[in-house]
Motif scaffolding. Structure first.
Motif, PDB file in Angstrom:
ATOM      1  N   THR A  17     -14.749  -6.228  12.756  1.00 61.80           N
ATOM      2  CA  THR A  17     -12.925  -6.999  12.360  1.00 61.80           C
ATOM      3  C   THR A  17     -13.698  -8.295  12.072  1.00 61.80           C
ATOM      4  O   THR A  17     -12.577  -8.570  12.126  1.00 61.80           O
ATOM      5  CB  THR A  17     -12.282  -6.689  13.960  1.00 61.80           C
ATOM      6  OG1 THR A  17     -13.122  -7.634  14.743  1.00 61.80           O
ATOM      7  CG2 THR A  17     -12.389  -5.225  13.886  1.00 61.80           C
ATOM      8  N   ASP A  18     -14.179  -8.599  11.472  1.00 61.80           N
ATOM      9  CA  ASP A  18     -14.725  -9.912  11.467  1.00 61.80           C
ATOM     10  C   ASP A  18     -14.489 -10.592  10.094  1.00 61.80           C
ATOM     11  O   ASP A  18     -15.145 -10.697   8.942  1.00 61.80           O
ATOM     12  CB  ASP A  18     -16.248 -10.521  11.735  1.00 61.80           C
ATOM     13  CG  ASP A  18     -16.265 -11.927  11.626  1.00 61.80           C
ATOM     14  OD1 ASP A  18     -15.578 -12.992  11.852  1.00 61.80           O
ATOM     15  OD2 ASP A  18     -17.458 -12.164  11.183  1.00 61.80           O
TER      16      ASP A  18
ATOM     17  N   THR B 150     -12.132 -20.529   5.577  1.00 62.71           N
ATOM     18  CA  THR B 150     -11.600 -19.364   6.111  1.00 62.71           C
ATOM     19  C   THR B 150     -12.171 -19.380   7.819  1.00 62.71           C
ATOM     20  O   THR B 150     -13.169 -20.171   8.611  1.00 62.71           O
ATOM     21  CB  THR B 150     -12.294 -18.499   5.557  1.00 62.71           C
ATOM     22  OG1 THR B 150     -14.256 -18.863   5.858  1.00 62.71           O
ATOM     23  CG2 THR B 150     -12.526 -18.670   4.297  1.00 62.71           C
ATOM     24  N   TRP B 151     -11.124 -18.826   8.623  1.00 64.11           N
ATOM     25  CA  TRP B 151     -11.270 -18.758   9.629  1.00 64.11           C
ATOM     26  C   TRP B 151     -10.738 -16.988  10.676  1.00 64.11           C
ATOM     27  O   TRP B 151     -10.188 -16.164   9.437  1.00 64.11           O
ATOM     28  CB  TRP B 151      -9.771 -19.356  10.580  1.00 64.11           C
ATOM     29  CG  TRP B 151     -10.028 -19.143  12.033  1.00 64.11           C
ATOM     30  CD1 TRP B 151     -10.518 -19.742  13.208  1.00 64.11           C
ATOM     31  CD2 TRP B 151      -8.893 -18.693  12.623  1.00 64.11           C
ATOM     32  NE1 TRP B 151     -10.195 -19.058  14.489  1.00 64.11           N
ATOM     33  CE2 TRP B 151      -9.155 -18.700  14.096  1.00 64.11           C
ATOM     34  CE3 TRP B 151      -7.777 -17.224  12.564  1.00 64.11           C
ATOM     35  CZ2 TRP B 151      -9.002 -17.806  15.142  1.00 64.11           C
ATOM     36  CZ3 TRP B 151      -7.089 -16.251  13.220  1.00 64.11           C
ATOM     37  CH2 TRP B 151      -6.991 -16.709  14.655  1.00 64.11           C
ATOM     38  N   SER B 152     -10.701 -16.325  11.177  1.00 67.57           N
ATOM     39  CA  SER B 152     -10.663 -14.670  11.909  1.00 67.57           C
ATOM     40  C   SER B 152     -10.305 -14.497  12.780  1.00 67.57           C
ATOM     41  O   SER B 152     -10.627 -15.817  13.971  1.00 67.57           O
ATOM     42  CB  SER B 152     -12.404 -13.906  11.348  1.00 67.57           C
ATOM     43  OG  SER B 152     -13.571 -13.908  12.976  1.00 67.57           O
ATOM     44  N   LEU B 153      -9.541 -13.850  13.645  1.00 65.69           N
ATOM     45  CA  LEU B 153      -9.269 -13.317  15.123  1.00 65.69           C
ATOM     46  C   LEU B 153     -10.168 -13.364  15.651  1.00 65.69           C
ATOM     47  O   LEU B 153     -10.663 -14.138  17.411  1.00 65.69           O
ATOM     48  CB  LEU B 153      -8.935 -12.248  14.981  1.00 65.69           C
ATOM     49  CG  LEU B 153      -7.503 -12.257  14.002  1.00 65.69           C
ATOM     50  CD1 LEU B 153      -6.626 -10.710  13.915  1.00 65.69           C
ATOM     51  CD2 LEU B 153      -6.817 -13.279  14.618  1.00 65.69           C
ATOM     52  N   GLN B 154     -12.491 -13.231  15.586  1.00 62.35           N
ATOM     53  CA  GLN B 154     -12.975 -13.757  16.693  1.00 62.35           C
ATOM     54  C   GLN B 154     -13.169 -15.225  16.581  1.00 62.35           C
ATOM     55  O   GLN B 154     -14.590 -15.643  17.047  1.00 62.35           O
ATOM     56  CB  GLN B 154     -14.057 -13.138  16.144  1.00 62.35           C
ATOM     57  CG  GLN B 154     -13.932 -11.783  15.866  1.00 62.35           C
ATOM     58  CD  GLN B 154     -15.327 -10.676  15.594  1.00 62.35           C
ATOM     59  OE1 GLN B 154     -16.381 -11.531  15.620  1.00 62.35           O
ATOM     60  NE2 GLN B 154     -15.519  -8.981  15.629  1.00 62.35           N
TER      61      GLN B 154
ATOM     62  N   PHE C 146     -19.370 -21.752  12.334  1.00 58.82           N
ATOM     63  CA  PHE C 146     -19.155 -21.695  13.885  1.00 58.82           C
ATOM     64  C   PHE C 146     -18.712 -20.306  14.124  1.00 58.82           C
ATOM     65  O   PHE C 146     -18.155 -19.768  13.940  1.00 58.82           O
ATOM     66  CB  PHE C 146     -17.712 -22.292  13.918  1.00 58.82           C
ATOM     67  CG  PHE C 146     -17.833 -22.930  15.500  1.00 58.82           C
ATOM     68  CD1 PHE C 146     -18.198 -23.538  15.978  1.00 58.82           C
ATOM     69  CD2 PHE C 146     -16.845 -22.279  16.308  1.00 58.82           C
ATOM     70  CE1 PHE C 146     -18.164 -23.939  17.529  1.00 58.82           C
ATOM     71  CE2 PHE C 146     -16.404 -22.249  17.092  1.00 58.82           C
ATOM     72  CZ  PHE C 146     -17.015 -23.353  17.972  1.00 58.82           C
ATOM     73  N   LYS C 147     -19.642 -19.588  14.710  1.00 56.20           N
ATOM     74  CA  LYS C 147     -19.290 -17.942  15.033  1.00 56.20           C
ATOM     75  C   LYS C 147     -20.045 -17.441  16.406  1.00 56.20           C
ATOM     76  O   LYS C 147     -21.112 -18.339  16.664  1.00 56.20           O
ATOM     77  CB  LYS C 147     -19.727 -16.765  13.897  1.00 56.20           C
ATOM     78  CG  LYS C 147     -19.747 -15.699  13.881  1.00 56.20           C
ATOM     79  CD  LYS C 147     -20.512 -14.917  13.413  1.00 56.20           C
ATOM     80  CE  LYS C 147     -20.296 -13.207  13.751  1.00 56.20           C
ATOM     81  NZ  LYS C 147     -21.308 -12.619  12.557  1.00 56.20           N
ATOM     82  N   PRO C 148     -19.221 -17.409  17.669  1.00 55.57           N
ATOM     83  CA  PRO C 148     -19.687 -17.225  18.472  1.00 55.57           C
ATOM     84  C   PRO C 148     -19.557 -16.496  18.476  1.00 55.57           C
ATOM     85  O   PRO C 148     -19.584 -15.638  20.645  1.00 55.57           O
ATOM     86  CB  PRO C 148     -17.416 -17.414  19.208  1.00 55.57           C
ATOM     87  CG  PRO C 148     -16.585 -17.275  18.425  1.00 55.57           C
ATOM     88  CD  PRO C 148     -16.832 -17.545  17.199  1.00 55.57           C
TER      89      PRO C 148
END
Lengths: 567, 451
Positions: free
Chosen positions: B130-131, B155-159, B186-188
């Motif tokens: 869902t990214d 860009t930004w995702s809900l994650q 930046f990806k957690p």
């Protein structure tokens, strides 16, 4: 679960309804339901006459509101949703099953007279197949040739479509739409348009006055009020150069294009090929059920008009008196035909597949691409810039496909197809050559190629449809006998042949008879009947083509032909 | 009026007169026009005059009553119409929407040279699951010179996956041009299954990686498909505790199995990259070959940072299968890195080659395997189904290993499946892959694939 139950109950109700309908309608169905109904109604309604040759649909009416189907919406509808909904159309499958059991569930065209012809109307005028158009007139098209007088003042940009062009006012203050041939291909679109619109006009359709033209940059001026976009910026010489850069140029530096004279009256918009025009009280028949629109399939297959759609037509309101008038339907823009496309030669798929063709997509998918489509087999690339991609070798009259599925084409029956084929077959070699001459091709190869291939395609069409429907037509009485024409023999596809006639008398207690004929003549005195009416079923001996049905009614001491039905 | 007509001849006028007397309009026409060639016989049958002469604007009969659907057909169709009404409503809505917005977005527009200045639009990027990231895209044409194009997206995702991308091309398409690229990511929810070819699927843990890469290239060659680039840049990577997904890597792996666990590294990069392609149609190749090479040297900024050499070799060949449109594509990828002295020979786990992006193993999760070297071999059979949309069948073998001598054919991770490919430009394509492996069925949607 709920939708499934709904579906089941719907299926059950429909099956019951279908069985009921098929059980109660066999007589009407066998006698071709809608026509029998029409005949009954015509006895009641003096405004209806099955035997008329003119469908009086130009009665004065108030101008209908401007309306046309949305261009992109109808592309989505016809290109995607309609094929999908058709694929899952359960009633259609039921009707198909019923047809296998002998019921006639296919609906025949509505605006057909007793002689299986489409009467003259605001859509169509019977021409070449009933009375040959002289070759000299053929070349002229709808009017005597006259080109836009120079200089031309550019009044508007061309807003729609993929080809470049502009609207002009000529030196005589006449308005024209000028469409440039695609860059590198002089006379490609203009030639195709001129040939196709000439043939379509002779076939019976209303077409605009078009002219193949050549002009120079110096012939053009820009209207000072012409605006480039929506923000009020002026259309400049540089903008004009951008437009012209997309156009084809002859060796002498002049541009190649065609000019289409503005049609008389008020433009209402494109008609839907499916339904009636809102507000037009003369428009009685769903367009998909019109004979001249269904049968048009055969003609577009002939000329390879791969872009046949709603927006290829334009409805004009022609005022006659006191703000009243009628709607006339024009077939415009047949330039996407023969070997032409908007930006160059037509795509190789065009004419052989829909843009989104479920059938071919599935076949390619399951065969891992091993299936060889007809357009790959066809040698379409002629190498002639003014012709583009066109062929007649692999062409199959029944497999032609326009870019989008066409509602009227989808409903076409054998009778409609035969009617279209009769028109195509009516064109002589000299007439075809005259139509090609209307394009004034500079390259002699173009003329020779197109004439040859249009003749081959014409003969293929005639051979195909005349093998499905016995081409026995134009029945008349002479010296007490019934005579008719065998079109396949007369156009040279078949040698003289014999016929079988089954005679079913009504009244007079005469038994049925079956006769063999060695020529297209039936001496009725040999029938020796006191019947008031004769129903004849005439077929070609030893041929599987569907027979022609003719009804004769006694009139005084003789007979008159009162109905003809093919198939 | 009936179709009784008569033959031209001496008795024709008498017959016509008789016909008129019985109320039948019959007019005689011969083969009109000297040049006309009647195809249908000798014109013994002659069309009734009304066909050619009647005034259809006058009052007169119609040929049939008003047209409407047959009653029994309506009875049969009505239940289905009711059931499918919601679908019809949706379709009608789509048609109306396309009809309304189509002219604005789909109508052909006149081609003008790109307008100088800033334009803003949307940007959509797809990651795993869902990214899906959304954000603005800024394009500036003509900064600083006329032949330049600057593009920046955020860009930004809900994650909470954040990505900023910057691209500037100068002097293109001249023989020598300059390309500048920078990425902040930046990806957690980055995945880690362990290092090695035998890493277990069940050992999935998540971590956060913050990375910044900036690189400039001096490119020789007009076409990106035939170009040599001298590159130089900077890379900073920093792993941290992840969030938004569990379990975290800390809960699964001991720190010793993750070199540079919770320790960032900064490197200066330099090297050369090149593409050499000879293709009949770069958008949808059917014949030809394409080679891609990346050779980089990474020098640690600090003494604790690793020094290593890094390479990526990729080769593709396109072979038509008895016809131009059926194509067998063979692709091989070999990527790896090798420590080059320095204070440490350890390579941070987050800098190891892994099966993701262009080296993704089709039937496996993204990032499923990582080690110092990675090899991938694929055979793909493509055939068109709708215009430029191709269907494809694929077989793929992939493996990671600590060094080249450790690769074993029997250890490869195999996948097979199919999908769709649509060429979008000479360098990117849309791909939908559905592949099966011993770890199950995987579906991958890629917008902007280079394969």
């Amino acid at each position: 679960m709920r939708p499934r139950n709904q579906c089941r109950s719907a299926t059950a109700v429909s099956l019951a309804a279908l069985l009921f309908a098929l059980g109660t309608l066999p007589d009407a169905v066998a006698a071709d339901g809608e026509k029998a109904q029409a005949a009954r109604q015509s006895t009641r309604d003096p405004n209806i006459s099955e035997t008329t040759w003119v469908d009086h649909d130009r009665r004065p009416i108030r101008r209908p509101p401007d309306w046309e189907p949305s261009y992109w919406g109808s592309q989505l509808h016809e290109g995607v949703f309609q094929p999908l909904s058709h694929a899952f159309d359960i009633p259609d499958k039921l009707f198909w099953g019923a047809r296998k059991m002998g019921a006639r569930t296919r609906r025949e065209a509505v605006n057909v007279n007793a002689f299986d012809e489409a009467p003259n109307s605001s859509w169509f005028t019977n021409r070449n197949h009933l009375r040959p158009v002289p070759v000299a007139e053929m070349r002229d098209g709808p009017d005597k040739p006259f080109a836009p007088a120079k200089p031309w003042k550019i009044k508007h940009r061309k807003k729609r479509g993929f080809s470049a062009g502009f609207q002009i006012e000529d030196a005589n203050k006449k308005k024209w739409l000028v469409k440039l041939d695609p860059r590198g291909y002089p006379q490609l679109s203009s030639g195709a348009d001129m040939v196709s619109r000439t043939l379509m006009h002779a076939a019976g359709y209303n077409v605009p006055h078009n002219e193949a033209v050549r002009f120079r940059r110096a012939d053009l001026t820009i209207d000072p009020d012409l605006i480039r976009g929506t923000k009020g910026e002026r259309f400049t010489e540089a903008d004009l150069d951008t437009v012209l850069a997309q156009g084809a140029v002859f060796a002498d530096g002049s541009y190649s294009a065609y000019a289409s004279l503005f049609l008389p009256g008020h433009a209402l918009g494109a008609p839907s090929m499916e339904r009636r025009r809102p507000g037009d009280t003369n428009d009685w028949y769903l367009h998909r059920n019109r004979r001249e629109l269904r049968g048009l399939y055969v003609l577009v297959a002939w000329i390879g008009d791969w872009d046949s759609k709603d927006h290829q037509w334009l409805d004009m309101f022609t005022e006659t008196r006191d703000s009243l008038g009628y709607v006339k339907h024009y077939l415009l823009d047949v330039g996407s035909s023969l070997g032409a496309g908007a930006k160059g030669p037509k795509g190789l798929r065009s004419g052989y597949e829909y843009s989104f063709d479920l059938g071919w997509t599935a076949r390619r998918l399951v065969t891992f691409g091993l299936v060889r489509e007809p357009w790959r087999r066809a040698r379409q690339e002629t190498g002639i810039p003014s012709v583009g991609n066109f062929e007649s070798e692999v062409f199959k009259p029944e497999d032609f496909k326009s870019r989008l599925p066409h509602p009227a084409f989808r409903l076409m029956t054998d009778r409609d197809g035969y009617w279209g084929a009769k028109i195509v077959a009516s064109f002589s070699n000299a007439q075809i050559a005259a139509a090609v001459d209307a394009a004034k091709y500079e390259d002699p190869r173009a003329r020779e190629f197109l004439v040859r291939n249009l003749i081959i395609r014409r003969d293929k069409i005639a051979r195909y449809w005349f093998s499905r429907m016995a081409p026995l037509d134009f029945f008349w009485m002479q010296d007490g006998g019934l005579r008719f024409h065998d079109l396949a023999v007369e156009v040279g596809l078949e040698s003289a042949r014999s016929y079988v006639v089954e005679i079913e008398p009504t009244g007079g207690g005469t038994p049925s008879k079956r006769l063999s004929l060695n020529s297209p003549e039936l001496p009725l005195h040999s029938v020796g009947t006191n019947a008031s009416r004769l129903s004849l079923t005439i077929s070609v001996a030893g041929n599987k083509a569907k027979p022609a049905h003719v009804e004769l009614t006694r009139k005084g001491n003789g007979w008159v032909v009162t109905q003809v039905r093919h198939g | 009026m009936s179709q009784t007509t008569s033959k031209t001849g001496p008795r024709a006028p008498i017959r016509a007169l008789l016909a008129l007397l019985v109320g039948q309009v019959v007019l005689l026409f011969g083969a009109s026009g000297a040049e006309a060639q009647p195809r249908f016989g000798d014109s013994t049958w002659v069309a009734p005059g009304a066909v050619f002469e009647a005034d259809s604007t006058a009052d007169g009969p119609r040929v049939a009553p008003r047209d409407h659907e047959r009653g029994w057909e309506t009875v049969v169709r009505t239940p289905f119409r009711v059931v499918f009404f919601p679908l019809r409503l949706v379709a009608t809505g789509f048609e109306a929407g396309v009809g309304h917005f189509g002219p604005r977005f789909l109508d052909p527009k006149p081609k003008h040279p790109p307008k100088r200045g800033l334009s803003v639009g949307p940007s959509v990027a797809m990651g795993t699951g869902t990214d899906i990231r959304l954000g603005p895209a800024f394009t500036y044409i003509g900064l600083p010179t006329a032949n330049t194009k600057l593009r920046a997206t955020g860009t930004w995702s809900l994650q909470d996956h954040r990505h900023i991308k910057f691209r500037e091309s100068l002097l293109t398409p001249r023989p020598v041009s300059v390309l500048v690229a920078a990425d902040y990511d930046f990806k957690p929810t980055r995945r880690f299954y362990g290092i090695g070819n035998d890493a277990l699927k069940t050992n999935l843990g998540y971590y956060l990686l913050e990375s910044t890469i900036a690189e400039a290239a001096l490119a020789f060659g007009r076409s990106p498909l035939r170009q040599i680039r001298l590159v130089g840049g900077y890379s900073s990577m920093s792993p941290r505790r992840g969030y938004n997904r569990t379990p975290l890597v800390e809960e699964i792996f001991p720190p010793t199995s993750m070199p540079f666990y919770h320790r960032g590294s900064d490197n200066i990069l330099y090297g050369v990259t090149a593409d050499l392609a000879s293709l009949d149609d770069p958008l949808d190749p059917s014949t030809g070959a394409h080679g891609h090479i990346e050779l980089r040297r990474a020098v640690g900024v600090r003494s604790s940072d690793p020094d290593y050499s890094q390479w990526l070799l990729e080769g593709r060949t396109y072979v038509p299968v008895f016809a131009k449109h059926r194509v067998l594509v063979l692709r091989g990828v070999y990527t790896g890195l090798k420590p080059r002295g320095g204070a440490t020979t350890d390579i941070p786990f987050y800098r190891l080659p892994q099966s993701e992006g262009s080296a993704h193993f089709a039937g496996y999760n993204s990032g499923r395997f990582r080690d110092r070297q990675l090899m991938l071999a694929r055979a793909e059979y493509r055939w068109p189904i709708v215009r430029r949309l191709n269907a494809l069948a694929l077989f793929e073998m992939g493996e990671v290993a600590p060094n080249s001598s450790s690769f074993r054919l029997r250890s490869t991770h195999n996948s097979y499946g199919g999908g769709l490919r649509l060429g979008l430009s000479d360098e990117s394509a849309f791909r939908l892959e559905m592949a099966q492996s011993v770890e199950g069925f995987h579906l991958v949607l890629e917008l902007g694939s280079t394969f």
